[in-house]
Design a protein around this motif. Structure first.
Motif, PDB file in Angstrom:
ATOM      1  N   GLN A  24      13.834  52.335  21.666  1.00  0.00           N
ATOM      2  CA  GLN A  24      15.112  51.640  21.516  1.00  0.00           C
ATOM      3  C   GLN A  24      15.116  50.563  20.437  1.00  0.00           C
ATOM      4  O   GLN A  24      16.159  50.252  19.863  1.00  0.00           O
ATOM      5  CB  GLN A  24      15.545  51.028  22.844  1.00  0.00           C
ATOM      6  CG  GLN A  24      14.643  49.924  23.345  1.00  0.00           C
ATOM      7  CD  GLN A  24      15.105  49.388  24.689  1.00  0.00           C
ATOM      8  OE1 GLN A  24      15.827  48.404  24.757  1.00  0.00           O
ATOM      9  NE2 GLN A  24      14.693  50.053  25.760  1.00  0.00           N
ATOM     10  N   ASP A  25      13.977  49.957  20.146  1.00  0.00           N
ATOM     11  CA  ASP A  25      13.924  48.836  19.204  1.00  0.00           C
ATOM     12  C   ASP A  25      13.402  49.256  17.837  1.00  0.00           C
ATOM     13  O   ASP A  25      12.520  50.114  17.739  1.00  0.00           O
ATOM     14  CB  ASP A  25      13.015  47.735  19.737  1.00  0.00           C
ATOM     15  CG  ASP A  25      13.540  47.094  21.010  1.00  0.00           C
ATOM     16  OD1 ASP A  25      14.684  46.615  21.002  1.00  0.00           O
ATOM     17  OD2 ASP A  25      12.791  47.076  22.014  1.00  0.00           O
ATOM     18  N   ILE A  26      13.866  48.590  16.817  1.00  0.00           N
ATOM     19  CA  ILE A  26      13.446  48.873  15.444  1.00  0.00           C
ATOM     20  C   ILE A  26      12.127  48.185  15.079  1.00  0.00           C
ATOM     21  O   ILE A  26      11.471  48.546  14.105  1.00  0.00           O
ATOM     22  CB  ILE A  26      14.552  48.422  14.463  1.00  0.00           C
ATOM     23  CG1 ILE A  26      14.328  49.012  13.068  1.00  0.00           C
ATOM     24  CG2 ILE A  26      14.632  46.889  14.404  1.00  0.00           C
ATOM     25  CD1 ILE A  26      15.468  48.739  12.103  1.00  0.00           C
ATOM     26  N   HIS A  27      11.708  47.217  15.866  1.00  0.00           N
ATOM     27  CA  HIS A  27      10.626  46.324  15.468  1.00  0.00           C
ATOM     28  C   HIS A  27       9.310  47.040  15.167  1.00  0.00           C
ATOM     29  O   HIS A  27       8.725  46.852  14.090  1.00  0.00           O
ATOM     30  CB  HIS A  27      10.404  45.263  16.543  1.00  0.00           C
ATOM     31  CG  HIS A  27      11.606  44.434  16.824  1.00  0.00           C
ATOM     32  ND1 HIS A  27      12.766  44.973  17.338  1.00  0.00           N
ATOM     33  CD2 HIS A  27      11.852  43.109  16.658  1.00  0.00           C
ATOM     34  CE1 HIS A  27      13.664  44.016  17.479  1.00  0.00           C
ATOM     35  NE2 HIS A  27      13.142  42.879  17.070  1.00  0.00           N
ATOM     36  N   TRP A  28       8.803  47.827  16.091  1.00  0.00           N
ATOM     37  CA  TRP A  28       7.523  48.484  15.858  1.00  0.00           C
ATOM     38  C   TRP A  28       7.613  49.520  14.735  1.00  0.00           C
ATOM     39  O   TRP A  28       6.729  49.561  13.875  1.00  0.00           O
ATOM     40  CB  TRP A  28       6.987  49.096  17.152  1.00  0.00           C
ATOM     41  CG  TRP A  28       6.622  48.058  18.184  1.00  0.00           C
ATOM     42  CD1 TRP A  28       6.266  46.756  17.949  1.00  0.00           C
ATOM     43  CD2 TRP A  28       6.602  48.228  19.599  1.00  0.00           C
ATOM     44  NE1 TRP A  28       6.015  46.107  19.130  1.00  0.00           N
ATOM     45  CE2 TRP A  28       6.205  46.978  20.165  1.00  0.00           C
ATOM     46  CE3 TRP A  28       6.863  49.294  20.466  1.00  0.00           C
ATOM     47  CZ2 TRP A  28       6.080  46.791  21.545  1.00  0.00           C
ATOM     48  CZ3 TRP A  28       6.725  49.104  21.827  1.00  0.00           C
ATOM     49  CH2 TRP A  28       6.339  47.872  22.366  1.00  0.00           C
ATOM     50  N   PRO A  29       8.656  50.359  14.676  1.00  0.00           N
ATOM     51  CA  PRO A  29       8.750  51.297  13.546  1.00  0.00           C
ATOM     52  C   PRO A  29       8.864  50.609  12.183  1.00  0.00           C
ATOM     53  O   PRO A  29       8.565  51.215  11.160  1.00  0.00           O
ATOM     54  CB  PRO A  29      10.007  52.117  13.867  1.00  0.00           C
ATOM     55  CG  PRO A  29      10.152  52.027  15.346  1.00  0.00           C
ATOM     56  CD  PRO A  29       9.694  50.650  15.690  1.00  0.00           C
ATOM     57  N   SER A  30       9.307  49.347  12.167  1.00  0.00           N
ATOM     58  CA  SER A  30       9.379  48.628  10.890  1.00  0.00           C
ATOM     59  C   SER A  30       8.165  47.722  10.684  1.00  0.00           C
ATOM     60  O   SER A  30       8.125  46.939   9.728  1.00  0.00           O
ATOM     61  CB  SER A  30      10.667  47.802  10.806  1.00  0.00           C
ATOM     62  OG  SER A  30      10.676  46.776  11.777  1.00  0.00           O
TER      63      SER A  30
END
Length: 502
Positions: free
Chosen positions: A409-415
Motif C-alpha cells: 500500500q505504501d510508496i516508501h519501501w519501493p522508493s
C-alpha cells in the motif's frame, strides 16, 4: 590560517551549496513530474535523468576541495549564530554524502526509480510477485548504503539510515517512546471504540461526490489555511504527497467519488507540509541551515493542521455548511454533529493513510519493526507479505484481504525510503505538544479555528518551528516551542479529551 582566508572558505562553501540547492530542487520537481503527469513509456529516460542529477549533486558535494574548505572555514571567528549553524549542517550533509560511494549513488537512484514504477503497476493489479524481486534488489542496495554509513558514523545500520531522515534520532529513543505507546494505546483504542458504539449513530453521507467538487473544495480549504497558489499547485497521484521547493510547491491527492473525507484531509495534511517549506527562513533557503529539520518536524506540521486543527469541533462546524453546499447534501446526515462523527470515527482499518489518529501509531509500529528486520537481513521481500499480515493481526486484530491492502500500500519501501516510517508517529506526538503549546500562547486559538481562521496557529509555527530552519536539532525545536522534550503525555491527553470526554 588567517581569519580572512577562513571567511573566504566559508563563502566558497556557501556558493557550492547554493548550486547544490538548485540541483536538489530539480530532483524534487522531476520526482513530482514522474508521479503525476509523465507518460509511462518515458519512465526509463526519466530514471536515467534522475540518476545523472543524483551523481552530479553527489560529486559536487564530495569533491576533495569541499573537505579542505570545511576544515579552513572552522577557523573563522567572525561567523554569527546562523552561519555557525549553517557550517555545522554543511559538515553533516557532507559526512552523509562522503560515506556513500558515487557508484552506489547511481545504482541506488536507478533502482529506486525502477522499483517505484514496478510498484505502481503491481499495486494496481495486486501483483506482489512482480514487485518482490525488484524490491529485494533495492533492499540489497539500501543495506549496502546503510553499511557504508554505519562504518562512517559508528552507528547501527538502521540508525545510519534513520539519521538521514531525522538528524540525531536513534532507534533506542524510538523504542522507549513506542514502548510507552504500547502500554496504553491498544486499551485506549478499545475504550474509544466502545465509547463511540454507545453514542449516537453515525448517519451515512450519500454520494456520489464529483471529483470536480472535491477539488474545488480542497482548493478553498488550502487557501483558507494559507497556501499560496502563486507559488504552488494541486494535482492527482496514486499516493498523496508534497514536494517541490519553497517557491514552487507541489501537492497531490487522490479522489474517491464515494467518499470525499479522505481526499480533503489528505489535502490539508499535504498543505501542512507545504506551509512548513514555504515558511523556512527566506534568507537561508539556498543553504543547508535553511532547509527543513528532518521528518519528525515535517510530519508534525502536516499532522498539526490535519489531525489537531482540522478535526476540532469548531472547525468542523465551520466546514459543515460548506460541505453541504458543495455536494448538495440534505437532511440530518449533513448536520455538523454527524459530519464530526465521520471525521472522528475510530476503527482499525487496513490502509495507513486512511487510519484514525488512535490506531495510526500501530500501523507505524508494524512498519518500523518490519523495515528494521529487512535492513538487518532477517526478512526478505518474499517473506514480507506473511510477516505483514501476522503483524496486522497482532497489533490491530485484522488481516488484509490481499497485498494491495497490505504490504504494497505504501510508496516508501519501493522508493527506497527506509528509516522514514517512525517519523510519522514521532510527528504525531510532536503535533500534540505543539497544539497544546499554541493554545497556551493564544487563548482564542480554537475559537479562531471555529471561524475558519488559521492565522494564530500558522503564526505560532512560523515563529517557533518554520523560522528555525535547521539551526536546531529536532528535539531542540520541540523543547523550545513547547517547554518539554518529545514524549507521549500530550498525545495521550489529547486522545482522551477528544474521544472520551464527551
Amino acid at each position: 590560517m588567517s581569519e580572512r582566508n577562513s571567511t573566504a572558505a566559508y563563502e566558497a562553501l556557501k556558493a557550492r551549496f547554493e548550486r547544490l540547492s538548485a540541483l536538489y530542487g530539480a530532483q524534487a520537481v522531476l520526482h513530482w513530474d514522474r508521479a503525476t503527469m509523465m507518460p509511462e513509456g518515458g519512465a526509463g529516460a526519466r530514471a536515467e535523468q534522475q540518476a545523472v542529477i543524483s551523481l552530479i549533486a553527489h560529486e559536487t558535494l564530495t569533491a576533495p576541495e569541499v573537505a579542505e574548505l570545511l576544515v579552513a572555514a572552522r577557523e573563522a571567528d567572525g561567523l554569527d549564530e546562523w552561519s555557525r549553524a549553517n557550517l555545522a549542517e554543511m559538515a553533516r550533509v557532507h559526512a552523509h554524502a562522503t560515506a556513500t560511494p558515487s557508484s552506489l549513488v547511481t545504482r541506488l537512484s536507478r533502482q529506486k526509480s525502477h522499483t517505484e514504477m514496478v510498484w505502481r503497476k503491481a499495486r494496481a493489479v495486486n501483483d506482489y510477485a512482480s514487485l518482490a524481486p525488484e524490491l529485494d534488489k533495492l533492499i540489497a542496495l539500501v543495506r549496502e548504503q546503510a553499511a557504508a554509513k554505519a562504518d562512517a558514523f559508528g552507528l547501527s545500520h538502521y540508525d545510519a539510515l534513520l539519521d538521514g531522515y531525522d538528524p540525531g534520532r536513534r532507534s533506542a529513543d524510538i523504542d522507549v517512546l513506542f514502548a510507552e505507546l504500547e502500554t496504553f494505546l491498544p486499551g485506549l483504542l478499545q475504550e474509544v471504540m466502545e465509547h463511540q458504539a454507545a453514542g449516537p449513530e453515525r448517519l451515512p453521507l450519500e454520494g456520489p461526490f464529483p471529483v470536480t467538487q472535491q477539488e474545488k473544495l480542497g482548493r478553498e480549504v488550502m487557501d483558507l489555511i494559507g497556501f499560496d497558489f502563486a507559488h504552488g499547485r494541486l494535482d492527482v497521484s496514486l499516493h498523496p504527497f508534497s514536494g517541490g521547493v519553497p517557491d514552487d510547491s507541489r501537492i497531490t491527492t487522490r479522489y474517491d467519488e464515494a467518499d470525499f473525507t479522505e481526499s480533503l484531509m489528505a489535502v490539508i495534511h499535504e498543505t501542512g507540509h507545504s506551509l512548513y517549506e514555504r515558511g523556512l527562513p527566506a534568507e537561508w533557503r539556498s543553504q543547508p541551515v535553511g532547509r527543513s529539520r528532518g521528518m519528525t518536524i515535517h510530519e508534525s506540521q502536516s499532522l498539526l493542521f490535519e489531525m489537531q486543527a482540522a478535526r476540532t469541533e469548531g472547525f468542523i462546524r465551520f466546514l459543515a455548511p460548506r460541505l453541504k453546499a458543495a455536494f448538495g447534501g440534505e437532511g440530518p446526515a449533513w448536520a455538523p454533529e454527524n459530519i464530526l462523527r465521520h471525521y472522528r470515527k475510530v476503527e482499525p482499518g487496513f490502509i495507513r493513510v486512511q487510519a484514525d489518529e488512535v490506531s495510526y501509531p500501530l500501523h507505524v509500529m508494524l512498519r518500523y519493526r518490519l523495515e528494521r528486520a529487512m535492513i538487518a537481513g532477517e526478512l526478505t521481500a518474499a517473506d514480507l507479505p506473511a510477516a505483514w499480515n501476522e503483524g496486522m493481526e497482532s497489533l490491530l486484530g485484522i488481516r488484509p484481504p490481499d497485498d494491495a491492502a497490505g504490504c504494497m500500500q505504501d510508496i516508501h519501501w519501493p522508493s527506497g525510503s527506509f528509516g522514514y516510517f517512525p517519523t510519522y508517529t514521532l510527528g504525531a506526538l510532536a503535533a500534540a505538544q505543539l497544539f497544546e503549546a499554541a493554545k497556551r500562547e493564544h487563548g482564542g486559538l480554537e475559537a479562531a479555528l471555529g471561524q475558519g481562521d488559521f492565522q494564530p496557529l500558522l503564526g505560532f509555527v512560523r515563529t517557533h518551528v518554520h523560522g528555525k530552519g535547521a539551526s536546531r536539532t529536532p528535539d531542540e525545536i520541540i523543547s523550545e516551542a513547547t517547554g518539554s522534550p518529545l514524549g507521549t503525555a500530550a498525545f495521550k491527553a489529547h486522545i482522551e479529551a477528544r474521544y472520551l470526554d464527551n
